[in-house]
Design a protein around this motif. Structure first.
Motif, PDB file in Angstrom:
ATOM      1  N   ASP A  72     -17.642  26.317  -4.579  1.00  0.00           N
ATOM      2  CA  ASP A  72     -19.046  26.175  -4.981  1.00  0.00           C
ATOM      3  C   ASP A  72     -19.975  26.501  -3.821  1.00  0.00           C
ATOM      4  O   ASP A  72     -20.987  27.164  -3.987  1.00  0.00           O
ATOM      5  N   ASN A  73     -19.649  25.984  -2.647  1.00  0.00           N
ATOM      6  CA  ASN A  73     -20.454  26.240  -1.446  1.00  0.00           C
ATOM      7  C   ASN A  73     -19.560  26.874  -0.392  1.00  0.00           C
ATOM      8  O   ASN A  73     -18.494  26.339  -0.086  1.00  0.00           O
ATOM      9  N   LEU A  74     -20.023  27.999   0.142  1.00  0.00           N
ATOM     10  CA  LEU A  74     -19.237  28.643   1.187  1.00  0.00           C
ATOM     11  C   LEU A  74     -19.995  28.521   2.508  1.00  0.00           C
ATOM     12  O   LEU A  74     -21.178  28.852   2.589  1.00  0.00           O
ATOM     13  N   VAL A  75     -19.300  28.017   3.531  1.00  0.00           N
ATOM     14  CA  VAL A  75     -19.934  27.751   4.818  1.00  0.00           C
ATOM     15  C   VAL A  75     -19.300  28.649   5.879  1.00  0.00           C
ATOM     16  O   VAL A  75     -18.080  28.645   6.042  1.00  0.00           O
ATOM     17  N   SER A  76     -20.138  29.413   6.595  1.00  0.00           N
ATOM     18  CA  SER A  76     -19.650  30.149   7.763  1.00  0.00           C
ATOM     19  C   SER A  76     -19.650  29.201   8.942  1.00  0.00           C
ATOM     20  O   SER A  76     -20.698  28.686   9.332  1.00  0.00           O
ATOM     21  N   LEU A  77     -18.481  28.982   9.518  1.00  0.00           N
ATOM     22  CA  LEU A  77     -18.352  28.029  10.618  1.00  0.00           C
ATOM     23  C   LEU A  77     -18.133  28.773  11.928  1.00  0.00           C
ATOM     24  O   LEU A  77     -17.105  29.429  12.110  1.00  0.00           O
ATOM     25  N   GLY A  78     -19.101  28.693  12.814  1.00  0.00           N
ATOM     26  CA  GLY A  78     -18.925  29.269  14.147  1.00  0.00           C
ATOM     27  C   GLY A  78     -19.466  30.681  14.285  1.00  0.00           C
ATOM     28  O   GLY A  78     -19.729  31.381  13.314  1.00  0.00           O
ATOM     29  N   ASP A  79     -19.625  31.092  15.555  1.00  0.00           N
ATOM     30  CA  ASP A  79     -20.266  32.370  15.857  1.00  0.00           C
ATOM     31  C   ASP A  79     -19.502  33.585  15.322  1.00  0.00           C
ATOM     32  O   ASP A  79     -20.110  34.586  14.963  1.00  0.00           O
ATOM     33  N   CYS A  80     -18.162  33.524  15.279  1.00  0.00           N
ATOM     34  CA  CYS A  80     -17.410  34.697  14.811  1.00  0.00           C
ATOM     35  C   CYS A  80     -17.666  34.944  13.325  1.00  0.00           C
ATOM     36  O   CYS A  80     -17.808  36.085  12.895  1.00  0.00           O
TER      37      CYS A  80
END
Lengths: 180, 240
Positions: free
Chosen positions: A77-85
């Motif tokens: 449902d929710n997609l989270v980009s985690l971190g600089d890469c």
């Protein structure tokens, strides 16, 4: 049924996953709040059922990364980009302004210390095809939220995760919003 | 030039302030404890007006507050949703236009571009990365120039000319091909000295002293806990 969380590391170093563990004893609270679906924590190879939150570490440097990212987008449902890469391509994206051929030659053929008597750049069909450049996740699929940092502070991860699970809009405090 | 300066009244975000004639909106705001975000404006250098981060609405028109001088009765809007959005877009564009790798940059925590993004709460840029191919000039023994991080603010060009009375840096080309150049084959062949003011003028990590990176531990760096501009906002009231 508890909401489910899926996590994965694409072209990342697992540092962001280490930072997830850095929430310390709050991980017990997290285990009460959610169940883990596909994640390096349980080694599920694919997402089993619909997930509330998908957490992506790392950008896309090869075809497999793109497939995994699509699987997450379709099932979360929710997609989270985690971190600089995940957000910018990060360290792997340093190769983005160097021709791919030159990168492969430097990595496998013409660099001091390389032992490669066959002179072949690895090309087995089991190895995912490398992309011409490294893409941040939001240039491949729609990403809903971002947690920058290298790695992101555990407090930022915790604040965003709990906000999403409680249906609030996530806000990262000034002290936890870091690009390094 | 020595005649007595008149006092004018202007309004910034609904707040009436008395200012002396001849100064810029940016400086007037700063004296009144109002921070207008800016990158290319630096100390008392002749304003450049190139980054447009300091854009405000003056009597309804958008102007760069670092170059626009005050006049009687001006009504200025700065802290509006519209202008914050424009500023955010400019900072986003600066990030995708160069190669800004904060995670290993020596300037991280001291960088004004990064600090601006922190202040605006930017978590990811809204435009695709350009990943340009740019050079690094390591020829000078004490100073390096990394074009990957350059945002073309011209602070080095002006500081070298106006404060150091040298002419080490210049812009070449125009539009998207514009880039910074040194007036020699490399930095080592210019008359740049590590003690020059220009070495501290760069808002980002493009022009940096060698061998001093990462000296300040994480947590003690200028923008780790205090946002850029907060030192100006703190003085509100005191300076009136």
């Amino acid at each position: 049924m508890k909401p489910r969380i899926a996590t994965c590391s694409l072209a990342g170093c697992f540092g962001c996953h280490m930072s997830i563990l850095d929430i310390d004893e709050r991980i017990l609270k997290l285990a009460e709040l959610v169940d883990f679906d596909r994640s390096p924590i349980n080694d599920f190879k694919h997402i089993t059922t619909r997930c509330a939150v998908g957490i992506i570490e790392g950008g896309c440097c090869n075809e497999e990364n793109v497939h995994v990212l699509h699987e997450f987008r379709e099932n979360c449902d929710n997609l989270v980009s985690l971190g600089d890469c995940a957000i910018s391509g990060g360290i792997p994206a340093l190769r983005n302004n160097i021709p791919l051929e030159e990168c492969l030659e430097t990595a496998y053929l013409n660099n001091p210390g390389i032992y490669n008597p066959s002179g072949i750049v690895p090309n087995d069909e089991e190895i995912p095809m490398i992309l011409k450049k490294v893409y941040p996740c939001h240039e491949v699929v729609k990403i809903d939220y971002y947690i920058p940092g290298c790695p992101p502070p555990a407090d930022a991860i915790w604040d965003v995760l709990t906000a999403l699970l409680e249906g609030r809009a996530p806000v990262i405090a000034y002290d936890s919003l870091k690009y390094d | 030039m020595t005649k007595n300066k008149q006092t004018l009244t202007i309004t910034i975000d609904g707040k009436k302030i008395a200012v002396e004639e001849g100064i810029t909106i940016l400086k007037a705001a700063e004296k009144a404890g109002i921070y207008i975000p800016h990158l290319c404006a630096y100390k008392d250098l002749i304003p450049h007006g190139s980054c447009r981060v300091c854009s405000v609405r003056v009597n309804g028109r958008i102007q760069a507050s670092c170059v626009q001088t005050v006049s009687e009765g001006m009504v200025i809007e700065s802290d509006t949703a519209e202008l914050l959005e424009y500023r955010r877009m400019i900072v986003d564009m600066l990030f995708v236009e160069g190669n800004h790798f904060c995670m290993f940059c020596e300037k991280s925590g001291h960088c004004e571009l990064q600090a601006m993004a922190y202040r605006f709460g930017i978590t990811a840029p809204q435009f695709p990365y350009l990943n340009p191919n740019r050079d690094i000039d390591l020829s000078h023994p004490d100073v390096f120039l990394d074009h990957n991080r350059c945002i073309l603010c011209g602070r080095c060009v002006r500081t070298s000319q106006e404060l150091d009375h040298k002419n080490v840096f210049q812009f070449v080309n125009r539009g998207h091909k514009k880039r910074l150049e040194v007036n020699a084959k490399g930095l080592a062949e210019t008359d740049l000295n590590v003690t020059d003011s220009v070495v501290n003028a760069c808002p980002v990590g493009a022009l940096m002293k060698k061998r001093v990176g990462y000296e300040v531990p994480i947590g003690n760096r200028p923008f780790d806990h205090a946002s850029i501009g907060s030192e100006i906002e703190k003085t509100e009231g005191e300076r009136k």
